[in-house]
Design a protein around this motif. Structure first.
Motif, mmCIF file in Angstrom:
data_model
loop_
_atom_site.group_PDB
_atom_site.id
_atom_site.type_symbol
_atom_site.label_atom_id
_atom_site.label_comp_id
_atom_site.label_asym_id
_atom_site.label_seq_id
_atom_site.Cartn_x
_atom_site.Cartn_y
_atom_site.Cartn_z
ATOM 1 N N ALA A 45 0.834 -1.203 0.000
ATOM 2 C CA ALA A 45 0.000 0.000 0.000
ATOM 3 C C ALA A 45 0.872 1.257 0.000
ATOM 4 C CB ALA A 45 -0.936 -0.008 1.207
ATOM 5 N N ALA A 46 1.937 1.244 0.783
ATOM 6 C CA ALA A 46 2.850 2.390 0.837
ATOM 7 C C ALA A 46 3.518 2.617 -0.515
ATOM 8 C CB ALA A 46 3.900 2.175 1.921
ATOM 9 N N GLU A 47 3.813 1.533 -1.208
ATOM 10 C CA GLU A 47 4.398 1.627 -2.544
ATOM 11 C C GLU A 47 3.454 2.375 -3.498
ATOM 12 O OE1 GLU A 47 4.793 -1.931 -5.376
ATOM 13 O OE2 GLU A 47 6.701 -1.868 -4.302
ATOM 14 N N SER A 48 2.171 2.068 -3.425
ATOM 15 C CA SER A 48 1.176 2.738 -4.266
ATOM 16 C C SER A 48 1.099 4.224 -3.945
ATOM 17 C CB SER A 48 -0.209 2.114 -4.073
ATOM 18 O OG SER A 48 -0.222 0.800 -4.547
ATOM 19 N N VAL A 49 1.142 4.546 -2.668
ATOM 20 C CA VAL A 49 1.088 5.945 -2.245
ATOM 21 C C VAL A 49 2.287 6.707 -2.816
ATOM 22 C CG1 VAL A 49 1.218 7.485 -0.240
ATOM 23 C CG2 VAL A 49 -0.254 5.465 -0.172
ATOM 24 N N LYS A 50 3.473 6.104 -2.711
ATOM 25 C CA LYS A 50 4.685 6.752 -3.226
ATOM 26 C C LYS A 50 4.633 6.913 -4.742
ATOM 27 C CE LYS A 50 7.571 5.144 0.539
ATOM 28 N NZ LYS A 50 8.546 4.145 0.964
#
Length: 83
Positions: A45-50
């Motif tokens: 999920a953090a990867e998508s945000v970045k």
């Protein structure tokens, strides 16, 4: 042992699945597994945000990441070894 999931919480999950008696080792194992899966979903999920150049993780990020991770998990699922 998981820092966030208690043995009691995992025992409740196992009872809801139909077990009457749960060993402490089973609850600890479930806590560890859920922690690992949750961490993997959070990373995805953090990867998508970045990638979207955002700073706020939203529900949809976690939902999409969990779908991806759980789909991959199902593809690679093998029967657990019982020791």
């Amino acid at each position: 042992m998981s820092e966030n999931l208690t043995i009691a919480q995992c025992e409740r999950i196992l009872r809801k699945a139909g077990s009457e008696r749960i060993g402490e080792d089973a609850a600890k194992e479930l806590a560890q597994v859920l922690e690992e899966i949750g961490t993997t979903i959070a990373w995805k999920a953090a990867e998508s945000v970045k990638l979207d150049r955002r700073v706020t993780m939203k529900r949809r990020d976690v939902a999409e990441a969990s779908e991806v991770i759980l789909a991959i998990t199902k593809l690679h699922a093998t029967p657990a070894k019982i020791s």
